[in-house]
Design a protein around this motif. Structure first.
Motif, PDB file in Angstrom:
ATOM      1  N   PRO A   1     -22.349 -11.924  50.188  1.00 57.35           N
ATOM      2  CA  PRO A   1     -21.052 -11.062  49.037  1.00 57.35           C
ATOM      3  C   PRO A   1     -21.765 -10.225  47.913  1.00 57.35           C
ATOM      4  O   PRO A   1     -20.442  -9.825  47.748  1.00 57.35           O
ATOM      5  CB  PRO A   1     -21.741 -12.949  48.445  1.00 57.35           C
ATOM      6  CG  PRO A   1     -22.497 -13.999  49.423  1.00 57.35           C
ATOM      7  CD  PRO A   1     -23.441 -12.661  50.285  1.00 57.35           C
ATOM      8  N   LYS A   2     -22.675 -10.157  47.978  1.00 50.89           N
ATOM      9  CA  LYS A   2     -22.677  -8.664  47.237  1.00 50.89           C
ATOM     10  C   LYS A   2     -21.996  -7.118  47.083  1.00 50.89           C
ATOM     11  O   LYS A   2     -21.215  -6.687  47.237  1.00 50.89           O
ATOM     12  CB  LYS A   2     -24.192  -8.384  46.805  1.00 50.89           C
ATOM     13  CG  LYS A   2     -24.175 -10.028  45.206  1.00 50.89           C
ATOM     14  CD  LYS A   2     -25.865  -9.237  44.899  1.00 50.89           C
ATOM     15  CE  LYS A   2     -26.514 -10.082  43.237  1.00 50.89           C
ATOM     16  NZ  LYS A   2     -27.623 -10.423  43.557  1.00 50.89           N
ATOM     17  N   ILE A   3     -22.073  -7.379  49.143  1.00 51.22           N
ATOM     18  CA  ILE A   3     -22.111  -6.491  49.695  1.00 51.22           C
ATOM     19  C   ILE A   3     -20.351  -6.290  50.019  1.00 51.22           C
ATOM     20  O   ILE A   3     -19.471  -5.413  49.894  1.00 51.22           O
ATOM     21  CB  ILE A   3     -22.420  -6.397  51.414  1.00 51.22           C
ATOM     22  CG1 ILE A   3     -23.696  -6.059  51.145  1.00 51.22           C
ATOM     23  CG2 ILE A   3     -22.234  -5.368  52.002  1.00 51.22           C
ATOM     24  CD1 ILE A   3     -25.052  -6.025  52.322  1.00 51.22           C
ATOM     25  N   VAL A  21     -33.426  -8.441  62.141  1.00 49.18           N
ATOM     26  CA  VAL A  21     -32.607  -6.910  60.798  1.00 49.18           C
ATOM     27  C   VAL A  21     -31.420  -6.580  60.899  1.00 49.18           C
ATOM     28  O   VAL A  21     -30.680  -6.080  60.038  1.00 49.18           O
ATOM     29  CB  VAL A  21     -33.797  -5.513  61.083  1.00 49.18           C
ATOM     30  CG1 VAL A  21     -33.037  -4.836  60.792  1.00 49.18           C
ATOM     31  CG2 VAL A  21     -34.874  -6.132  60.710  1.00 49.18           C
ATOM     32  N   SER A  22     -30.634  -6.747  62.504  1.00 49.64           N
ATOM     33  CA  SER A  22     -30.130  -7.141  63.110  1.00 49.64           C
ATOM     34  C   SER A  22     -28.787  -7.149  62.141  1.00 49.64           C
ATOM     35  O   SER A  22     -27.440  -7.296  61.813  1.00 49.64           O
ATOM     36  CB  SER A  22     -29.180  -6.620  64.380  1.00 49.64           C
ATOM     37  OG  SER A  22     -30.481  -5.820  65.211  1.00 49.64           O
ATOM     38  N   THR A  23     -28.656  -8.832  61.849  1.00 49.10           N
ATOM     39  CA  THR A  23     -28.465  -9.728  61.568  1.00 49.10           C
ATOM     40  C   THR A  23     -27.441  -8.846  60.330  1.00 49.10           C
ATOM     41  O   THR A  23     -26.330  -9.276  60.074  1.00 49.10           O
ATOM     42  CB  THR A  23     -28.534 -11.071  61.474  1.00 49.10           C
ATOM     43  OG1 THR A  23     -28.943 -11.409  62.460  1.00 49.10           O
ATOM     44  CG2 THR A  23     -28.257 -11.983  60.919  1.00 49.10           C
ATOM     45  N   LEU A  64     -21.396  -3.990  58.508  1.00 55.15           N
ATOM     46  CA  LEU A  64     -20.555  -3.883  59.496  1.00 55.15           C
ATOM     47  C   LEU A  64     -19.399  -4.575  59.026  1.00 55.15           C
ATOM     48  O   LEU A  64     -18.229  -4.085  58.568  1.00 55.15           O
ATOM     49  CB  LEU A  64     -21.041  -2.892  60.670  1.00 55.15           C
ATOM     50  CG  LEU A  64     -22.165  -2.110  60.886  1.00 55.15           C
ATOM     51  CD1 LEU A  64     -22.549  -2.419  61.998  1.00 55.15           C
ATOM     52  CD2 LEU A  64     -21.221  -0.902  60.729  1.00 55.15           C
ATOM     53  N   MET A  65     -19.658  -6.003  59.029  1.00 51.92           N
ATOM     54  CA  MET A  65     -18.414  -6.454  58.770  1.00 51.92           C
ATOM     55  C   MET A  65     -17.932  -6.354  57.363  1.00 51.92           C
ATOM     56  O   MET A  65     -16.547  -6.368  57.014  1.00 51.92           O
ATOM     57  CB  MET A  65     -18.256  -8.068  58.849  1.00 51.92           C
ATOM     58  CG  MET A  65     -19.109  -8.378  60.937  1.00 51.92           C
ATOM     59  SD  MET A  65     -17.628  -7.645  61.760  1.00 51.92           S
ATOM     60  CE  MET A  65     -18.331  -6.673  62.657  1.00 51.92           C
ATOM     61  N   ALA A  66     -18.514  -6.366  56.517  1.00 47.88           N
ATOM     62  CA  ALA A  66     -18.139  -6.454  55.117  1.00 47.88           C
ATOM     63  C   ALA A  66     -18.044  -5.242  54.559  1.00 47.88           C
ATOM     64  O   ALA A  66     -16.496  -4.962  54.187  1.00 47.88           O
ATOM     65  CB  ALA A  66     -19.471  -6.379  54.226  1.00 47.88           C
ATOM     66  N   ARG A  67     -17.916  -3.928  55.863  1.00 49.58           N
ATOM     67  CA  ARG A  67     -17.351  -3.099  55.513  1.00 49.58           C
ATOM     68  C   ARG A  67     -16.283  -2.643  56.212  1.00 49.58           C
ATOM     69  O   ARG A  67     -15.470  -1.366  56.257  1.00 49.58           O
ATOM     70  CB  ARG A  67     -18.504  -1.800  55.067  1.00 49.58           C
ATOM     71  CG  ARG A  67     -19.539  -1.707  53.711  1.00 49.58           C
ATOM     72  CD  ARG A  67     -20.156  -0.991  53.518  1.00 49.58           C
ATOM     73  NE  ARG A  67     -21.231  -1.070  52.597  1.00 49.58           N
ATOM     74  CZ  ARG A  67     -20.927  -0.755  51.519  1.00 49.58           C
ATOM     75  NH1 ARG A  67     -19.703  -0.905  51.230  1.00 49.58           N
ATOM     76  NH2 ARG A  67     -22.366  -1.146  51.338  1.00 49.58           N
ATOM     77  N   ARG A  68     -16.136  -4.113  56.709  1.00 45.25           N
ATOM     78  CA  ARG A  68     -14.362  -3.723  57.848  1.00 45.25           C
ATOM     79  C   ARG A  68     -14.875  -2.168  58.783  1.00 45.25           C
ATOM     80  O   ARG A  68     -13.734  -1.720  59.183  1.00 45.25           O
ATOM     81  CB  ARG A  68     -13.034  -3.175  57.231  1.00 45.25           C
ATOM     82  CG  ARG A  68     -13.143  -4.424  56.066  1.00 45.25           C
ATOM     83  CD  ARG A  68     -11.730  -3.571  55.194  1.00 45.25           C
ATOM     84  NE  ARG A  68     -11.414  -4.822  53.960  1.00 45.25           N
ATOM     85  CZ  ARG A  68     -10.565  -5.588  54.353  1.00 45.25           C
ATOM     86  NH1 ARG A  68      -9.571  -5.745  55.058  1.00 45.25           N
ATOM     87  NH2 ARG A  68     -10.477  -6.469  52.966  1.00 45.25           N
ATOM     88  N   ARG A  69     -15.765  -2.608  59.533  1.00 46.69           N
ATOM     89  CA  ARG A  69     -16.267  -1.034  60.643  1.00 46.69           C
ATOM     90  C   ARG A  69     -16.184  -1.977  61.969  1.00 46.69           C
ATOM     91  O   ARG A  69     -17.369  -1.499  62.536  1.00 46.69           O
ATOM     92  CB  ARG A  69     -17.917  -0.512  60.255  1.00 46.69           C
ATOM     93  CG  ARG A  69     -17.842   0.051  58.674  1.00 46.69           C
ATOM     94  CD  ARG A  69     -17.436   1.588  58.616  1.00 46.69           C
ATOM     95  NE  ARG A  69     -17.946   2.360  59.336  1.00 46.69           N
ATOM     96  CZ  ARG A  69     -18.800   2.517  59.783  1.00 46.69           C
ATOM     97  NH1 ARG A  69     -19.595   2.703  58.317  1.00 46.69           N
ATOM     98  NH2 ARG A  69     -18.856   3.745  60.272  1.00 46.69           N
ATOM     99  N   VAL A 101     -25.175  -6.242  61.040  1.00 41.30           N
ATOM    100  CA  VAL A 101     -23.978  -6.635  61.470  1.00 41.30           C
ATOM    101  C   VAL A 101     -23.334  -7.530  60.269  1.00 41.30           C
ATOM    102  O   VAL A 101     -21.826  -6.735  59.957  1.00 41.30           O
ATOM    103  CB  VAL A 101     -23.958  -7.721  62.428  1.00 41.30           C
ATOM    104  CG1 VAL A 101     -22.521  -8.186  62.585  1.00 41.30           C
ATOM    105  CG2 VAL A 101     -24.799  -7.606  63.388  1.00 41.30           C
ATOM    106  N   ASN A 102     -23.973  -8.193  59.203  1.00 34.40           N
ATOM    107  CA  ASN A 102     -23.050  -8.020  58.465  1.00 34.40           C
ATOM    108  C   ASN A 102     -22.553  -7.346  57.037  1.00 34.40           C
ATOM    109  O   ASN A 102     -21.374  -7.229  56.735  1.00 34.40           O
ATOM    110  CB  ASN A 102     -24.040  -9.393  57.263  1.00 34.40           C
ATOM    111  CG  ASN A 102     -24.552 -10.662  58.132  1.00 34.40           C
ATOM    112  OD1 ASN A 102     -23.322 -10.874  59.345  1.00 34.40           O
ATOM    113  ND2 ASN A 102     -25.140 -11.628  57.619  1.00 34.40           N
TER     114      ASN A 102
END
Length: 152
Positions: free
Chosen positions: A1-3, A69-71, A77-82, A74-75
């Motif tokens: 949520p913070k990201i 660590v990949s999780t 990347l998705m939070a930053r719309r990548r 990924v979170n």
């Protein structure tokens, strides 16, 4: 949520580094624990019945560490719309499924866990590449219009 909040406000934050560090530290500690006491997780979860699988616990603990660590990546990347990383991540998952489907991928229990480890490292590498890559900025979130009669 913070990201997600930081990405929405275009703020720079060290939350990703904290989450990565904490995840890597906890996962590493668990892997070290499983290396020295491989029968402990089996005793806790399954009881004495599956202790024959204890030698596999070491392999599994270290092979699943990059996946943990990949999780976090990924979170992020998705939070930053990548979303450009998504097809590559799906491709790694599809290759992993094919590797497990092929008879060489499941020749033994150790081979199955090693296959997991190889693809977890590949998944981590893809996540890391797209996390470190400078791409175009994410589009601003759009406003959601409400459906209904116009205000009077």
């Amino acid at each position: 949520p913070k990201i997600v909040r930081a990405a929405a406000r275009s703020e720079r934050t060290d939350v990703l580094a904290q989450a990565l560090g904490a995840t890597a530290l906890m996962a590493g500690a668990a892997a070290v624990g499983c290396t020295f006491f491989p029968d402990l997780p089996i005793r806790i979860v399954q009881g004495e019945k599956y202790l024959a699988a204890a030698p596999l616990v070491r392999w599994f603990a270290w092979c699943v560490l990059p996946l943990m660590v990949s999780t976090v990546l990924v979170n992020n990347l998705m939070a930053r719309r990548r979303y450009v990383a998504v097809p590559w991540l799906v491709g790694v998952a599809a290759l992993y499924a094919l590797a497990l489907w092929h008879p060489v991928g499941h020749a033994s229990h150790v081979r199955v866990i090693q296959t997991l480890g190889v693809f977890a490292l590949l998944y981590f590498a893809v996540c890391l590449f797209f996390s470190l890559r400078k791409g175009p900025p994410a589009p601003a979130p759009t406003q959601v219009e409400t459906v209904g009669p116009p205000p009077t």
